[in-house]
Design an enzyme around this catalytic site. Structure first.
Site, short mmCIF file in Angstrom:
data_model
loop_
_atom_site.label_atom_id
_atom_site.label_comp_id
_atom_site.label_asym_id
_atom_site.label_seq_id
_atom_site.Cartn_x
_atom_site.Cartn_y
_atom_site.Cartn_z
N GLU A 168 -14.92 -28.35 36.45
CA GLU A 168 -15.79 -28.15 35.28
C GLU A 168 -15.51 -29.15 34.15
OE1 GLU A 168 -15.62 -24.12 33.93
OE2 GLU A 168 -16.36 -23.30 35.81
N GLU A 366 -16.51 -21.00 42.42
CA GLU A 366 -16.15 -19.89 41.51
C GLU A 366 -17.38 -19.05 41.23
OE1 GLU A 366 -14.09 -20.56 37.76
OE2 GLU A 366 -13.00 -22.25 38.65
#
Ligand code: BG6
Length: 465
Positions: A168, A366
């Site tokens: 991320e 995720e």
């Protein structure tokens, strides 16, 4: 009618964690200080319950037991990250031998159980010594990261199934340089753009180094693809959604998968005088070193509308000048984290990758639900987290729909296998398949952990519809 949500043969089932959120710090482990360790040392009150990064779920000490729990919860794949500050305490130079021993033991233990191992090189954690040199604002950090990545490939490649360059990368940009929930917590759009560009360049250099070390090894980047949905068809709302997607998604997705930045993004940077310093050689590195597959983290959609703030010369430029959050009435929400639950977002991501990015191989790396006060759901000794099972099922159904439509998704990893430390939220919200009793460090399977094992065994689940 009972529907069989069966996934393609070889589909991987597991979870993700990160070094800084799971390992903890042990006396004599030789770990150097990271940006998080430093921040906690000067401003502990920012961290929920003043619980800092040294007190994470003690994987460093208990990994053997935790690897057993991976088996007990049906893992066929597991993702964790190496802490740069553990391996190379000052960011450059001397390697910490206990860290090498630790990671090799952990990786070996995971592989011995037949679990595929995905290892991420960077999960928001910079050695503080490099932060002091300017962190990701400075191009020098890119070369330090490249050297660190090379070291990891040399030391661990034989034990790692697949590598990941960054987790991320937009989050430290947004939270550390446009907001204040990551260090250095300053608001400076020009610095934010430089940080993003340097991170992308570093990622491409790691892809290059990985392939130079082992041409057969696959390497990815993990992006949080939060699709941006406009409030309405009004052109101003539509534009806001397009720009939100450019900044938050396409700024890493396009260069990582296609080797170049969207023209519209470059035009915007130019219009506002935000261009980073780039060279043709660097752009060439980015163009030539796209990733082999993609990791997708998905928790919530991004709902936006036209901005209410107008930029005036001399203002501090903010994302709010381009799009404003839109609060969808009646939305489904996880009240503990305040995040909307919108399962269809995963289907939309699947189709976006299929239709606009050449249908690359990808995995959900995720997806999960953080809940506060889970002990109130304990019954007969076990946390009955049916809400988590429903959350996962809802997303898996949409993922299944995306795969049936031809999207090339190869696995699903939940966040996370055991309750872990969550940045500023510390242990407030619990995400695990396994409960961690913070005081006693005892580990107990939750209902979702048992359920997930069954899903993994039958490669899907049955659902009455
Ligand atoms: C992801 C991160 O964005 O979300 C994890 O990769 C993080 O590191 C997870 O823990 C859940 O978010 P939070 O803030 O509730 O921990």
């Amino acid at each position: 009618m009972i529907k069989d949500y069966r996934f393609p043969a070889g589909f991987l089932w597991g979870s993700s964690t990160s070094g800084p959120q799971s390992e903890g710090i042990e006396a004599g482990d030789g770990k150097g200080m990271s940006n998080w360790d430093y921040w906690y040392s000067i401003e502990p009150e920012r961290f929920h319950g003043q619980i800092g990064p040294e007190q994470t779920s003690t994987f460093y000490k208990n990994f053997a037991q935790d690897v057993d729990l991976l088996v007990e919860t049906g893992h066929t794949v597991f993702r964790t990250s190496i802490q740069w500050s553990r391996l190379i305490p000052q960011g450059r130079g001397e390697i910490n031998q206990p860290a090498v021993n630790f990671y090799r033991q952990v990786f070996q233990a995971i592989r011995e159980r037949g679990i595929q191992l995905y290892v991420n090189l960077y999960h928001f954690d910079l050695p503080y010594a490099l932060q002091e040199e300017g962190g990701w604002e400075s191009k020098e950090i890119v070369w330090a990261y490249e050297a660190y990545a090379r070291t990891c490939f040399q030391l661990f490649d034989d034990l790692v199934d697949r590598w990941i360059t960054f987790n991320e990368p937009i989050v430290p940009v947004e939270c550390g340089y446009l907001g204040t929930c990551h260090y250095p917590a300053k608001v400076d759009a020009k610095a934010a753009v430089a940080v993003a560009y340097h991170t992308q360049l570093a990622s491409a250099l790691a892809v290059q180094a990985c392939h130079a070390h082992n041409p057969d090894k696959k390497i990815a980047i993990v992006l949080n693809l939060t699709p941006a949905y406009a409030k309405s068809q009004d052109p101003a709302d539509q534009k806001a959604a397009r720009i939100a997607e450019l900044f938050q998604t396409r700024s890493f997705l396009d260069p990582s998968l296609q080797g170049s930045y969207p023209d519209e993004l470059l035009d915007l940077l130019e219009e506002y005088g935000l261009q980073p310093q780039v060279t043709d050689e660097e752009l060439e590195v980015i163009a030539r070193n796209t990733v082999d597959f993609l990791g997708v983290n998905y928790y919530q959609p991004l709902r936006v509308q036209a901005p209410s703030l107008t930029y005036q010369e001399g203002d501090q430029l903010l994302p709010d000048h381009f799009f404003a959050p839109y609060d969808l009435p009646g939305k489904k929400i996880n009240p503990h984290r305040g995040w909307e639950i919108y399962e269809q977002g995963l289907y939309d991501i699947a189709l976006n990758l299929r239709d606009n990015y050449g249908n690359p191989e990808w995995l959900v790396t995720e997806n999960g639900m953080g809940v506060e006060g889970e002990e109130t759901f304990r019954d007969q000794g076990r946390i009955q987290d049916d809400y988590r099972i429903d959350f996962i099922k809802g997303h898996l159904k949409e993922l299944h729909r995306g795969i049936e439509a031809g999207s090339n998704c190869k696995g699903y990893m939940m966040w996370t296998f055991i309750d872990c430390w969550s940045w500023l939220n510390a242990y407030k919200n619990r995400y695990g398949f396994v409960e961690l009793d913070y005081e006693s460090q005892e580990r107990r399977l939750k209902k979702s952990g048992l359920w997930f094992k069954d899903v993994s065994r039958r490669n899907g689940f049955l659902e009455e519809e």
